[in-house]
Design a protein around this motif. Structure first.
Motif, PDB file in Angstrom:
ATOM      1  N   VAL A 416       0.867  -1.183   0.000  1.00  9.66           N
ATOM      2  CA  VAL A 416       0.000   0.000   0.000  1.00  9.66           C
ATOM      3  C   VAL A 416       0.905   1.235   0.000  1.00  9.66           C
ATOM      4  O   VAL A 416       2.101   1.161   0.346  1.00  9.66           O
ATOM      5  CB  VAL A 416      -0.943   0.000   1.217  1.00  9.66           C
ATOM      6  N   PRO A 417       0.394   2.415  -0.384  1.00  5.36           N
ATOM      7  CA  PRO A 417       1.249   3.598  -0.529  1.00  5.36           C
ATOM      8  C   PRO A 417       2.111   3.937   0.684  1.00  5.36           C
ATOM      9  O   PRO A 417       3.263   4.353   0.517  1.00  5.36           O
ATOM     10  CB  PRO A 417       0.230   4.709  -0.828  1.00  5.36           C
ATOM     11  N   SER A 418       1.586   3.748   1.896  1.00  8.28           N
ATOM     12  CA  SER A 418       2.388   4.075   3.080  1.00  8.28           C
ATOM     13  C   SER A 418       3.582   3.144   3.250  1.00  8.28           C
ATOM     14  O   SER A 418       4.502   3.430   4.030  1.00  8.28           O
ATOM     15  CB  SER A 418       1.519   4.025   4.341  1.00  8.28           C
ATOM     16  N   LYS A 419       3.613   2.042   2.510  1.00  8.97           N
ATOM     17  CA  LYS A 419       4.717   1.079   2.584  1.00  8.97           C
ATOM     18  C   LYS A 419       5.544   1.050   1.301  1.00  8.97           C
ATOM     19  O   LYS A 419       6.356   0.146   1.109  1.00  8.97           O
ATOM     20  CB  LYS A 419       4.162  -0.323   2.890  1.00  8.97           C
ATOM     21  N   PHE A 420       5.331   2.052   0.413  1.00  8.10           N
ATOM     22  CA  PHE A 420       6.080   2.106  -0.832  1.00  8.10           C
ATOM     23  C   PHE A 420       7.595   2.079  -0.606  1.00  8.10           C
ATOM     24  O   PHE A 420       8.337   1.493  -1.390  1.00  8.10           O
ATOM     25  CB  PHE A 420       5.713   3.372  -1.609  1.00  8.10           C
ATOM     26  N   ILE A 423       9.243  -1.372  -0.716  1.00 10.07           N
ATOM     27  CA  ILE A 423       9.164  -2.245  -1.892  1.00 10.07           C
ATOM     28  C   ILE A 423      10.547  -2.404  -2.507  1.00 10.07           C
ATOM     29  O   ILE A 423      11.269  -1.420  -2.715  1.00 10.07           O
ATOM     30  CB  ILE A 423       8.171  -1.682  -2.924  1.00 10.07           C
ATOM     31  N   GLN A 424      10.912  -3.634  -2.816  1.00  7.91           N
ATOM     32  CA  GLN A 424      12.265  -3.950  -3.254  1.00  7.91           C
ATOM     33  C   GLN A 424      12.313  -4.408  -4.710  1.00  7.91           C
ATOM     34  O   GLN A 424      11.327  -4.887  -5.271  1.00  7.91           O
ATOM     35  CB  GLN A 424      12.853  -5.047  -2.360  1.00  7.91           C
ATOM     36  N   GLN A 425      13.483  -4.259  -5.290  1.00  9.72           N
ATOM     37  CA  GLN A 425      13.751  -4.826  -6.607  1.00  9.72           C
ATOM     38  C   GLN A 425      13.693  -6.348  -6.510  1.00  9.72           C
ATOM     39  O   GLN A 425      14.109  -6.948  -5.516  1.00  9.72           O
ATOM     40  CB  GLN A 425      15.138  -4.400  -7.101  1.00  9.72           C
ATOM     41  N   ASN A 426      13.190  -6.976  -7.553  1.00 10.31           N
ATOM     42  CA  ASN A 426      12.960  -8.409  -7.529  1.00 10.31           C
ATOM     43  C   ASN A 426      14.248  -9.221  -7.410  1.00 10.31           C
ATOM     44  O   ASN A 426      14.310 -10.211  -6.691  1.00 10.31           O
ATOM     45  CB  ASN A 426      12.200  -8.820  -8.794  1.00 10.31           C
ATOM     46  N   ALA A 427      15.298  -8.791  -8.084  1.00 17.39           N
ATOM     47  CA  ALA A 427      16.523  -9.595  -8.137  1.00 17.39           C
ATOM     48  C   ALA A 427      17.446  -9.354  -6.949  1.00 17.39           C
ATOM     49  O   ALA A 427      17.926 -10.290  -6.322  1.00 17.39           O
ATOM     50  CB  ALA A 427      17.269  -9.323  -9.441  1.00 17.39           C
ATOM     51  N   LEU A 434      10.363   4.059  -4.204  1.00 19.56           N
ATOM     52  CA  LEU A 434       9.047   4.479  -4.671  1.00 19.56           C
ATOM     53  C   LEU A 434       8.366   5.374  -3.641  1.00 19.56           C
ATOM     54  O   LEU A 434       8.443   5.126  -2.427  1.00 19.56           O
ATOM     55  CB  LEU A 434       8.188   3.244  -4.921  1.00 19.56           C
ATOM     56  N   THR A 435       7.706   6.432  -4.095  1.00 15.08           N
ATOM     57  CA  THR A 435       6.914   7.315  -3.232  1.00 15.08           C
ATOM     58  C   THR A 435       5.573   7.603  -3.913  1.00 15.08           C
ATOM     59  O   THR A 435       5.388   7.300  -5.091  1.00 15.08           O
ATOM     60  CB  THR A 435       7.637   8.643  -2.969  1.00 15.08           C
TER      61      THR A 435
END
Length: 498
Positions: A416-420, A423-427, A434-435
């Protein structure tokens, strides 16, 4: 939208067994409107046209989310998904989708929507964010008559571009997504303040301060009068007509500014013959004097996690899809990353068409992908980008799949936006950075809003900037991208030796 089928799901309760203290039935309450706001003529027409008047007049254990006539009038005057402007223009299939997506098979107060069974005698509160709709799988059979309505640049579909095809977009029942205060607070989803998660998800203006989180929402529709208790269940009056949005794959295909990413996603899908759907529909058709269908196909995505066997590991011809699998099936209506099926869904970060054009076309940071893997001799312009992406998927050593997977988030609750910021790169596991400022915006009659969509199996966040997989930006980027460095790439990807 073609022929639809549904079975009789309900057992009728004899009229003389109704306890008087509970009041009227759902059907009678809709007719009288005694405890509701406005008239419900259109919703009652849906009920009667589909033969559900006796069910809602006598059957126990139902929950409905009806909209009143004023909401239907606004729906008919809008640019709605069905393209209709009066009740009489609704087909049988449209009516089924409108009615059955506003109905649950259990009697549930709004405060109970987020409950799930913990064991035989107890419930866990604040867990569920969705429930199965009353739609049958074969309530949503579509006849696609031309290639323009099918996935583009995809060899599995080309054979049907001229002759058409009957499809269901998934083999599981579509879900009804609801947002309740208890569920959000239980999962650290912000519900108050400017640009809180709840405000963004429900479509508030950018920067709006939100503190009204007491009401439940179904997709983006507010429950304006809930918990109307009836003899055979509950009525929760919503402010707008609930229209099934479809799954993530369907939503992206329908949105005007996500055509390129939808094309990239749809390279990974194919039509699979579905014998159960075909037989179920044809059995109903024969009983009701309708034409039978030769074949009904299911749209499935090559993925590591899907319904049935756990993943879609082979294409319709039996060939392995291991090298081009998505992290999860964006067409799976009931996708969840949680051990509790109702507790979570997915999310996907989607660069808009403008962002993808700026990145891949001449002068963009990703133009070298097109130069090396695009269609030779074709100028690298926005108009030609779809054809370049088609060629890149075929020749690009998994580049398109890597781009898409990097943007697929397995858990909505954790993205969700408050946890942007988490968020991590997949590899690599590095943060994307991200914001909410990276969210695309749209102008509406009510003001500027973040451009997101809530699907039946996840949330689509449209982005105004490109997020590139980190393996294409590191010093090992050339080894991953360019074929002449394939041996070096093999060494780089080998994680078995130190």
């Amino acid at each position: 939208m073609a022929m639809m089928y549904s079975c009789q799901r309900d057992e009728l309760v004899p009229a003389d067994e109704k306890p008087e203290w509970l009041g009227s039935t759902i059907y009678d309450e809709l007719q009288s409107g005694k405890h509701l706001d406005g008239s419900f003529t259109n919703y009652l027409r849906l009920v009667k046209d589909l033969g559900y008047d006796e069910v809602l007049g006598r059957t126990g254990s139902k929950t409905i989310f009806p909209a009143n006539d004023a909401a239907f009038e606004a729906f008919f005057q809008s640019d709605n998904a069905f393209g209709v402007h009066s009740y009489d223009e609704l087909t049988e299939g449209m009516k089924k989708q409108l009615l059955y997506t506003s109905m649950l098979d259990n009697a549930m107060l709004t405060g109970m929507l987020s409950n799930v069974s913990a064991d035989a005698n107890n419930v866990s509160r604040g867990v569920a964010l969705k429930h199965a709709s009353n739609l049958s799988i074969t309530d949503t059979i579509y006849t696609l008559y031309s290639g323009a309505t099918m996935p583009q640049g995809n060899s599995y579909w080309r054979n049907y571009y001229q002759k058409g095809i009957n499809v269901i977009y998934d083999g599981t029942v579509p879900m009804i997504v609801h947002f309740t205060r208890e569920q959000m607070l239980n999962n650290d989803i912000t519900v108050t303040g400017a640009d809180c998660d709840f405000g963004i998800l429900r479509g508030e203006n950018v920067g709006a301060s939100v503190d009204d989180s007491q009401s439940a929402y179904v997709f983006g529709n507010k429950v304006v009068k809930g918990d109307v208790t009836c003899l055979n269940g509950y009525i929760h009056h919503v402010d707008k007509v609930i229209v099934p949005p479809g799954n993530v794959g369907q939503v992206l295909r329908s949105e005007k500014i996500t055509k390129l990413f939808s094309r990239m996603l749809d390279y990974h899908c194919a039509p699979y013959y579905n014998a159960q759907a075909t037989n179920s529909y044809n059995s109903w058709a024969l009983q009701n004097g309708r034409a039978v269908l030769d074949s009904i196909f299911e749209v499935r995505y090559f993925s590591k996690k899907s319904h049935g066997s756990g993943g879609t590991t082979h294409d319709p011809n039996g060939a392995s899809t291991t090298s081009k699998q998505l992290l999860w099936d964006p067409g799976w209506n009931q996708y969840t990353s949680s051990a509790i099926s109702l507790a979570d869904m997915g999310a996907i970060l989607v660069p808009t068409d403008e962002v993808l054009q700026k990145y891949f076309c001449a002068g963009g940071d990703g133009a070298f992908f097109v130069e090396n893997y695009g269609r030779k001799g074709l100028p690298n312009t926005p108009e030609n980008l779809p054809e370049h992406l088609d060629t890149m998927y075929v020749k690009g050593n998994g580049i398109i799949t890597t781009f898409v997977n990097n943007l697929m988030q397995s858990s909505f609750i954790e993205s969700v936006p408050s946890k942007f910021s988490k968020i991590q790169q997949n590899a690599s596991g590095e943060f994307m950075g991200l914001t909410t400022s990276d969210l695309a915006r749209k102008q509406t009659a009510e003001g500027e809003k973040y451009d997101i969509c809530v699907a039946s199996n996840g949330v689509v966040y449209k982005l105004n900037r490109m997020i590139v997989p980190d393996e294409y930006q590191s010093v090992l980027g050339p080894a991953v991208i360019f074929p002449e460095y394939s041996i070096m790439n093999s060494f780089a990807q080998d994680k078995t030796n130190g």
